[in-house]
Design a protein around this motif. Structure first.
Motif, PDB file in Angstrom:
ATOM      1  N   LEU A 128       0.847  -1.187   0.000  1.00  0.00           N
ATOM      2  CA  LEU A 128       0.000   0.000   0.000  1.00  0.00           C
ATOM      3  C   LEU A 128       0.890   1.247   0.000  1.00  0.00           C
ATOM      4  O   LEU A 128       1.658   1.473   0.937  1.00  0.00           O
ATOM      5  CB  LEU A 128      -0.917  -0.003   1.222  1.00  0.00           C
ATOM      6  N   ALA A 129       0.786   2.012  -1.075  1.00  0.00           N
ATOM      7  CA  ALA A 129       1.560   3.258  -1.202  1.00  0.00           C
ATOM      8  C   ALA A 129       0.551   4.351  -1.553  1.00  0.00           C
ATOM      9  O   ALA A 129       0.638   5.008  -2.585  1.00  0.00           O
ATOM     10  CB  ALA A 129       2.623   3.115  -2.286  1.00  0.00           C
ATOM     11  N   THR A 130      -0.427   4.487  -0.665  1.00  0.00           N
ATOM     12  CA  THR A 130      -1.605   5.301  -0.976  1.00  0.00           C
ATOM     13  C   THR A 130      -1.431   6.779  -0.644  1.00  0.00           C
ATOM     14  O   THR A 130      -2.307   7.593  -0.968  1.00  0.00           O
ATOM     15  CB  THR A 130      -2.834   4.740  -0.232  1.00  0.00           C
ATOM     16  N   GLY A 131      -0.327   7.133   0.021  1.00  0.00           N
ATOM     17  CA  GLY A 131      -0.013   8.549   0.222  1.00  0.00           C
ATOM     18  C   GLY A 131      -0.967   9.284   1.152  1.00  0.00           C
ATOM     19  O   GLY A 131      -1.563   8.692   2.066  1.00  0.00           O
ATOM     20  N   THR A 132      -1.139  10.554   0.869  1.00  0.00           N
ATOM     21  CA  THR A 132      -1.935  11.417   1.741  1.00  0.00           C
ATOM     22  C   THR A 132      -2.864  12.300   0.906  1.00  0.00           C
ATOM     23  O   THR A 132      -2.686  12.437  -0.306  1.00  0.00           O
ATOM     24  CB  THR A 132      -1.023  12.341   2.578  1.00  0.00           C
ATOM     25  N   THR A 133      -3.836  12.890   1.587  1.00  0.00           N
ATOM     26  CA  THR A 133      -4.758  13.830   0.943  1.00  0.00           C
ATOM     27  C   THR A 133      -4.661  15.180   1.638  1.00  0.00           C
ATOM     28  O   THR A 133      -4.623  15.237   2.879  1.00  0.00           O
ATOM     29  CB  THR A 133      -6.214  13.308   1.054  1.00  0.00           C
ATOM     30  N   ALA A 134      -4.614  16.234   0.842  1.00  0.00           N
ATOM     31  CA  ALA A 134      -4.527  17.576   1.437  1.00  0.00           C
ATOM     32  C   ALA A 134      -5.782  17.883   2.242  1.00  0.00           C
ATOM     33  O   ALA A 134      -6.896  17.545   1.834  1.00  0.00           O
ATOM     34  CB  ALA A 134      -4.342  18.611   0.336  1.00  0.00           C
ATOM     35  N   ILE A 135      -5.583  18.535   3.371  1.00  0.00           N
ATOM     36  CA  ILE A 135      -6.717  18.900   4.230  1.00  0.00           C
ATOM     37  C   ILE A 135      -7.257  20.265   3.771  1.00  0.00           C
ATOM     38  O   ILE A 135      -6.485  21.198   3.522  1.00  0.00           O
ATOM     39  CB  ILE A 135      -6.259  18.998   5.702  1.00  0.00           C
ATOM     40  N   LYS A 136      -8.577  20.350   3.672  1.00  0.00           N
ATOM     41  CA  LYS A 136      -9.209  21.628   3.337  1.00  0.00           C
ATOM     42  C   LYS A 136      -9.921  22.179   4.566  1.00  0.00           C
ATOM     43  O   LYS A 136     -10.651  21.435   5.233  1.00  0.00           O
ATOM     44  CB  LYS A 136     -10.242  21.443   2.220  1.00  0.00           C
ATOM     45  N   PRO A 137      -9.743  23.441   4.864  1.00  0.00           N
ATOM     46  CA  PRO A 137     -10.470  24.005   5.989  1.00  0.00           C
ATOM     47  C   PRO A 137     -11.924  24.268   5.596  1.00  0.00           C
ATOM     48  O   PRO A 137     -12.244  24.375   4.403  1.00  0.00           O
ATOM     49  CB  PRO A 137      -9.743  25.327   6.247  1.00  0.00           C
ATOM     50  N   SER A 138     -12.762  24.371   6.586  1.00  0.00           N
ATOM     51  CA  SER A 138     -14.158  24.719   6.314  1.00  0.00           C
ATOM     52  C   SER A 138     -14.313  26.227   6.548  1.00  0.00           C
ATOM     53  O   SER A 138     -14.056  26.719   7.646  1.00  0.00           O
ATOM     54  CB  SER A 138     -15.047  23.917   7.260  1.00  0.00           C
ATOM     55  N   ILE A 139     -14.685  26.948   5.497  1.00  0.00           N
ATOM     56  CA  ILE A 139     -14.852  28.397   5.604  1.00  0.00           C
ATOM     57  C   ILE A 139     -16.296  28.747   5.229  1.00  0.00           C
ATOM     58  O   ILE A 139     -16.679  28.614   4.056  1.00  0.00           O
ATOM     59  CB  ILE A 139     -13.869  29.151   4.675  1.00  0.00           C
ATOM     60  N   PRO A 140     -17.108  29.169   6.201  1.00  0.00           N
ATOM     61  CA  PRO A 140     -18.488  29.545   5.875  1.00  0.00           C
ATOM     62  C   PRO A 140     -18.524  30.590   4.759  1.00  0.00           C
ATOM     63  O   PRO A 140     -17.741  31.547   4.780  1.00  0.00           O
ATOM     64  CB  PRO A 140     -19.012  30.131   7.203  1.00  0.00           C
ATOM     65  N   GLY A 141     -19.398  30.379   3.798  1.00  0.00           N
ATOM     66  CA  GLY A 141     -19.524  31.324   2.689  1.00  0.00           C
ATOM     67  C   GLY A 141     -18.669  30.961   1.488  1.00  0.00           C
ATOM     68  O   GLY A 141     -18.770  31.586   0.422  1.00  0.00           O
ATOM     69  N   LEU A 142     -17.793  29.974   1.659  1.00  0.00           N
ATOM     70  CA  LEU A 142     -16.913  29.572   0.549  1.00  0.00           C
ATOM     71  C   LEU A 142     -17.065  28.064   0.325  1.00  0.00           C
ATOM     72  O   LEU A 142     -16.813  27.266   1.238  1.00  0.00           O
ATOM     73  CB  LEU A 142     -15.458  29.910   0.900  1.00  0.00           C
ATOM     74  N   ALA A 143     -17.492  27.699  -0.881  1.00  0.00           N
ATOM     75  CA  ALA A 143     -17.674  26.272  -1.185  1.00  0.00           C
ATOM     76  C   ALA A 143     -16.327  25.564  -1.133  1.00  0.00           C
ATOM     77  O   ALA A 143     -15.293  26.138  -1.507  1.00  0.00           O
ATOM     78  CB  ALA A 143     -18.291  26.125  -2.573  1.00  0.00           C
ATOM     79  N   SER A 144     -16.364  24.328  -0.681  1.00  0.00           N
ATOM     80  CA  SER A 144     -15.122  23.560  -0.535  1.00  0.00           C
ATOM     81  C   SER A 144     -14.339  23.522  -1.851  1.00  0.00           C
ATOM     82  O   SER A 144     -13.115  23.632  -1.864  1.00  0.00           O
ATOM     83  CB  SER A 144     -15.458  22.149  -0.065  1.00  0.00           C
ATOM     84  N   GLU A 145     -15.082  23.380  -2.983  1.00  0.00           N
ATOM     85  CA  GLU A 145     -14.378  23.277  -4.277  1.00  0.00           C
ATOM     86  C   GLU A 145     -13.735  24.600  -4.698  1.00  0.00           C
ATOM     87  O   GLU A 145     -12.916  24.636  -5.620  1.00  0.00           O
ATOM     88  CB  GLU A 145     -15.311  22.759  -5.377  1.00  0.00           C
ATOM     89  N   SER A 146     -14.093  25.695  -4.027  1.00  0.00           N
ATOM     90  CA  SER A 146     -13.460  26.981  -4.343  1.00  0.00           C
ATOM     91  C   SER A 146     -12.127  27.148  -3.614  1.00  0.00           C
ATOM     92  O   SER A 146     -11.390  28.091  -3.880  1.00  0.00           O
ATOM     93  CB  SER A 146     -14.376  28.141  -3.943  1.00  0.00           C
ATOM     94  N   ILE A 147     -11.847  26.263  -2.676  1.00  0.00           N
ATOM     95  CA  ILE A 147     -10.572  26.336  -1.948  1.00  0.00           C
ATOM     96  C   ILE A 147      -9.565  25.441  -2.658  1.00  0.00           C
ATOM     97  O   ILE A 147      -9.793  24.241  -2.824  1.00  0.00           O
ATOM     98  CB  ILE A 147     -10.752  25.887  -0.483  1.00  0.00           C
TER      99      ILE A 147
END
Lengths: 106, 395
Positions: free
Chosen positions: B102-121
């Motif tokens: 298993l060499a599955t690596g990591t996923t970047a963490i996204k903060p939760s910002i009210p008023g900003l859609a996750s995909e916009s970060i």
């Protein structure tokens, strides 16, 4: 077959060290190990920048940026992050110690 | 032997290269969940972001390795694993393997910002992330980078442009680069961005196009989060081999299941240099753990014993760190000039890390010496340089 180019003499190269030689299309690192001399292109196959400045220990040069190691005799990558071979160039040493390099037989 | 590798990043590629170099007798199935051939990740936040549009320049494996007859590339995501049966299930079908890495690596963490859609970060972890960020830069004048580790500083350097204002927002001083104070000060001084510490983001105001924070309103056309990553351990966890901290392995990269190994940033193991169990995100960890795993699979097991090391390019500043130290470790400056800096971190006489700015030769010598074993502060000070100390140790 391209010409042999005189680049140095055995006495002028310190044992266990290397020197860089610049030509029109390529930069070359020339290593002396005892009575043997090896030449490779001054180009890390990992990031495409120079190897010059890296440590030369136990027949290997180590890229000074990311630590990839190459065998100076064969050009083979010996450790990640490089996986591809670096070009090598034929060397001949005359009886009087003159060292010649051939460029386009890499 | 039929070997399955889940993931196609740095660790997977080093494993493949070392196995081929070691004349591995068997077939290798590589499950690559991305649509691209294996590529280098470090340049994505560095020069490549600024200068290139060509993904092929990031190619990780040379052609003879990528097309090696014993390797089968399977371009799909893995759905589940059955270690006892040696099965890998994907949406293209189920594959049978004798051993799984298993060499599955990591996923970047996204903060939760009210008023900003996750995909916009925006985040930077994959080539698709970088391509998307490049596309989004047109017409952008105010860039806000959240987080203040190496990645944030690299991004600030790469995105620097007279037409843009870049602001780095950090929650606390601990988020600033984890290097010795002088080195960090230089990075902060040289950063082509303003840096604010102690920032709490409340929300994004769509009307004013600004982040509302405890430091006031911050004009923002584009947000990039560089606040760390989490291990992709879900597949392993589903079969009892993973945890939220990563995939536990022994010093040979073997999980609790004899048919499963884990390597790279997702692997959680004892770090001999630190004398504690820790997951480390770095190219050195990817390469060294892969190398340990390859040796074991080739029948020449050697335990993991190398020190971690890191590099970061921030414009003209080339930062390299050998070893990993605690924040409370003492620091002694070995070399300091206008352009170069070599800082020794130590606990009493024991050197724990060496941090080098634009001093590659010193750094590479430090790696060798730290790998060889204990390194004393006085020995380094007496030699005057790490390279001189290495030479004296070999003569």
């Amino acid at each position: 077959m391209s010409q042999w180019i005189e680049i140095s003499t055995l006495n002028a190269l310190a044992d266990g060290a290397y020197e860089r030689f610049e030509f029109d299309d390529v930069d070359v690192l020339v290593f002396r190990e005892g009575e043997h001399v090896y030449a490779i292109e001054d180009l890390c196959t990992h990031d495409g920048a120079e190897l010059c400045g890296g440590l030369y220990i136990d027949g290997e040069i180590e890229c000074p940026r990311h630590g990839a190691r190459f065998c100076v005799k064969t050009g083979q990558a010996r450790s990640a992050p490089a996986y591809g071979k670096v070009s090598t160039f034929p060397i001949r040493i005359h009886e009087d110690g003159v060292i010649e390099l051939q460029l386009d037989d890499a | 032997m039929r070997l399955g590798i889940v993931g196609a990043g740095q660790a997977a590629c080093t494993l493949i290269a070392e196995l081929i170099r070691g004349d591995f007798k068997g077939d290798i199935l590589v499950f690559n969940g991305e649509t691209h051939a294996p590529y280098q990740r470090p340049p994505l936040s560095k020069n490549w972001l600024k200068t290139s549009d060509d993904p092929t320049s990031l190619r990780l494996l040379p052609e003879p390795l990528e097309t090696h007859p014993s390797i089968q590339w399977i371009q799909t995501s893995v759905q589940s694993l059955s270690p006892d049966q040696g099965l890998v299930t994907t949406d293209q079908g189920t594959y049978s393997v004798d051993h799984l890495v298993l060499a599955t690596g990591t996923t970047a963490i996204k903060p939760s910002i009210p008023g900003l859609a996750s995909e916009s970060i925006h985040v930077i972890r994959t080539l698709d992330h970088a391509l998307r960020l490049k596309k989004s830069l047109e017409g952008v004048t105010n860039i806000t980078i959240i987080g203040a580790g190496f990645l944030a500083f690299e991004l600030a350097s790469s995105l620097a442009d007279p037409s843009r204002t870049i602001r780095i927002l950090a929650k606390g001083i601990r988020a600033l680069p984890q290097v010795a104070v002088k080195t960090a000060d230089r990075l902060v001084d040289q950063a082509p961005a303003s840096i604010r510490v102690g920032v709490e983001i409340e929300r994004f105001d769509e009307t004013t196009k600004a982040l509302v924070t405890n430091h006031g309103s911050i004009p923002t056309d584009l947000v990039i989060a560089a606040i760390g990553a989490q291990p992709n351990a879900e597949l392993a966890t589903a079969c009892g081999l993973g945890s939220s901290d990563g995939i536990p392995v022994d010093e040979f990269m073997q999980t609790a299941h004899p048919k499963v190994s884990a390597i790279g940033e997702v692997s959680l193991h004892h770090q001999p240099h630190l004398n504690r169990i820790q997951r480390i995100e770095s190219i050195s960890e990817a390469n060294d753990s892969a190398s340990v795993c390859a040796k074991r699979l080739l029948g020449h097991p050697e335990p993991f014993q190398t020190i971690p090391w890191f590099w970061s390019d921030q414009g003209d500043a080339k930062l390299q760190i050998a070893g990993l130290c605690d924040r409370t470790d003492e620091e002694t400056c070995l070399i300091e000039s206008e352009t170069e800096l070599v800082m020794i971190r130590h606990q009493g006489q024991r050197v724990t890390a060496i941090e080098a700015l634009n001093s590659a030769k010193e750094f590479m010598a430090a790696r060798r010496l730290l790998d060889q074993g204990d390194l004393a502060l006085d020995d380094l000070l007496q030699a005057g340089s790490v390279f001189a100390r290495l030479q004296s140790s070999r003569s």
